[in-house]
Design a protein around this motif. Structure first.
Motif, PDB file in Angstrom:
ATOM      1  N   GLN A   1      -4.743  10.242  -4.300  1.00 53.09           N
ATOM      2  CA  GLN A   1      -5.560  10.101  -3.442  1.00 53.09           C
ATOM      3  C   GLN A   1      -5.457   9.472  -2.167  1.00 53.09           C
ATOM      4  O   GLN A   1      -5.673   9.057  -1.729  1.00 53.09           O
ATOM      5  N   GLU A   2      -3.772   8.933  -1.617  1.00 57.15           N
ATOM      6  CA  GLU A   2      -2.972   7.910  -1.234  1.00 57.15           C
ATOM      7  C   GLU A   2      -3.336   6.966  -0.672  1.00 57.15           C
ATOM      8  O   GLU A   2      -3.615   6.428   0.276  1.00 57.15           O
ATOM      9  N   ARG A   3      -3.631   5.994  -2.001  1.00 57.01           N
ATOM     10  CA  ARG A   3      -4.113   5.237  -1.971  1.00 57.01           C
ATOM     11  C   ARG A   3      -2.620   4.163  -2.026  1.00 57.01           C
ATOM     12  O   ARG A   3      -1.687   4.603  -1.855  1.00 57.01           O
ATOM     13  N   SER A   4      -2.958   2.993  -1.057  1.00 57.74           N
ATOM     14  CA  SER A   4      -1.212   1.980  -0.725  1.00 57.74           C
ATOM     15  C   SER A   4      -0.521   2.035  -1.727  1.00 57.74           C
ATOM     16  O   SER A   4      -1.185   1.278  -2.955  1.00 57.74           O
TER      17      SER A   4
ATOM     18  N   THR B   1      -1.452  -1.564  -3.460  1.00 60.57           N
ATOM     19  CA  THR B   1      -2.293  -0.953  -4.316  1.00 60.57           C
ATOM     20  C   THR B   1      -2.467  -0.888  -5.711  1.00 60.57           C
ATOM     21  O   THR B   1      -2.839  -0.816  -6.904  1.00 60.57           O
TER      22      THR B   1
ATOM     23  N   GLU C   1       3.066  -1.812   7.166  1.00 62.07           N
ATOM     24  CA  GLU C   1       2.959  -1.321   8.439  1.00 62.07           C
ATOM     25  C   GLU C   1       4.014  -1.642   9.532  1.00 62.07           C
ATOM     26  O   GLU C   1       4.391  -0.956  10.536  1.00 62.07           O
TER      27      GLU C   1
ATOM     28  N   LEU D   1      -2.173   5.095   7.429  1.00 60.25           N
ATOM     29  CA  LEU D   1      -2.091   4.367   6.601  1.00 60.25           C
ATOM     30  C   LEU D   1      -3.752   4.697   5.757  1.00 60.25           C
ATOM     31  O   LEU D   1      -5.050   4.309   6.225  1.00 60.25           O
ATOM     32  N   LYS D   2      -3.381   4.160   4.657  1.00 58.21           N
ATOM     33  CA  LYS D   2      -5.197   4.726   4.056  1.00 58.21           C
ATOM     34  C   LYS D   2      -6.238   5.548   3.983  1.00 58.21           C
ATOM     35  O   LYS D   2      -7.002   5.555   4.368  1.00 58.21           O
TER      36      LYS D   2
ATOM     37  N   LYS E   1      -6.339   6.637   7.545  1.00 57.96           N
ATOM     38  CA  LYS E   1      -6.410   6.258   8.756  1.00 57.96           C
ATOM     39  C   LYS E   1      -5.452   6.410  10.021  1.00 57.96           C
ATOM     40  O   LYS E   1      -4.422   6.133   9.032  1.00 57.96           O
TER      41      LYS E   1
END
Length: 276
Positions: free
Chosen positions: A16-19, A22, A138, A156-157, A159
């Motif tokens: 899901q491309e969560r950081s 997280t 970042e 990131l996230k 975006k």
């Protein structure tokens, strides 16, 4: 509830491309719950409510809700909707804790301490975080190429946003790149040429506290992001622009960054002159 299912869920978060931060946070929360459940006979909503109550007695409300978000995400992944529990309702804060707010003067003392230790990389890293408002995760987007054009594109996230880099910072970073013989790519590297990660940045900042005379409880990368937000807003009074710079989807998130300390709040109340 078993470890293979937890692993599958964490892998799904990655897809899901969560950081990474997280995912690590959810992993800790779920592992704690897994060990707690090992002593119980079965998993049902009553057990989860019992666990929620234990968390409430041990942790701050925000920490409890983070743990519950991890659990609820896992339960949805497993289609165990009957186990879902409600997060704690948090009262909207009107001021920040003075004990946790890093001031501009304290930030400057940290930079001075890094300079005195001749740790140019850490000094520039502190200045980069404070002058751009970027997250520690970042920092990898601050490259030689970004510094040359005075802007960095951060992804990131899910975006993408572009941040502009102060001219004075760019001059310092270009000089640093020449001294370190970094011709391209990321600027903030370990001695072995590996990018600095969030834990290493956090640890290096903590090592400055004693020399800078700053409470260690105030010194962590995200507090420099808060410092940037407060100073930018004091100067520009544009919360929508600040939200864009910080990469926030909602100005409500940005508003949290702008809370003044309780001490400032009391001074504001005194200036109302409503006591006869």
């Amino acid at each position: 509830m078993d470890l293979p299912n937890l692993t599958r869920y964490l892998e799904d978060l990655h897809r899901q491309e969560r950081s990474a931060a997280t995912i690590e946070k959810y992993k800790r929360a779920l592992t704690r719950f897994y060990h707690w459940m090992a002593e119980k006979k079965q998993l049902d909503k009553d057990r989860v409510i019992d666990y929620k109550n234990e968390l409430t007695n041990q942790f701050a409300p925000a920490g409890v809700n983070t743990a519950l978000a991890a659990l609820n995400g896992f339960f949805r992944f497993m289609s165990w909707e009957d186990c879902l529990v409600k997060p704690l309702r948090l009262q909207r804060r009107t001021f920040a804790s003075k004990e946790k707010e890093l001031t501009r003067r304290e930030y400057e003392r940290l930079v001075t301490a890094a300079d005195r230790k001749q740790n140019n990389r850490l000094s520039l890293l502190l200045q980069t975080l404070a002058s751009t408002g970027i997250r520690a995760s970042e920092v990898r987007y601050i490259t030689v190429e970004a510094v040359q054009v005075r802007k960095a594109v951060i992804i990131l996230k899910g975006k993408t946003r572009t941040i502009l880099l102060p001219e004075k910072l760019c001059r310092k970073l270009i000089k640093y790149a020449r001294e370190q013989k970094i011709g391209s790519g990321e600027l903030f590297l370990t001695r072995h040429g590996r990018p600095l990660d969030r834990k290493e940045i956090w640890a290096q900042m903590k090592h400055l506290c004693c020399a800078a005379g700053v409470d260690p409880g105030k010194v962590f990368p995200h507090n420099l992001r808060h410092l940037f937000a407060r100073i930018f807003y004091d100067s520009q009074k544009d919360i929508a622009k600040l939200a864009d710079l910080l990469g926030h989807s909602s100005v409500e998130t940005t508003r949290i960054y702008l809370l003044t300390s309780g001490e400032e709040h009391m001074r504001a109340l005194d200036r109302l002159h409503l006591i006869c």
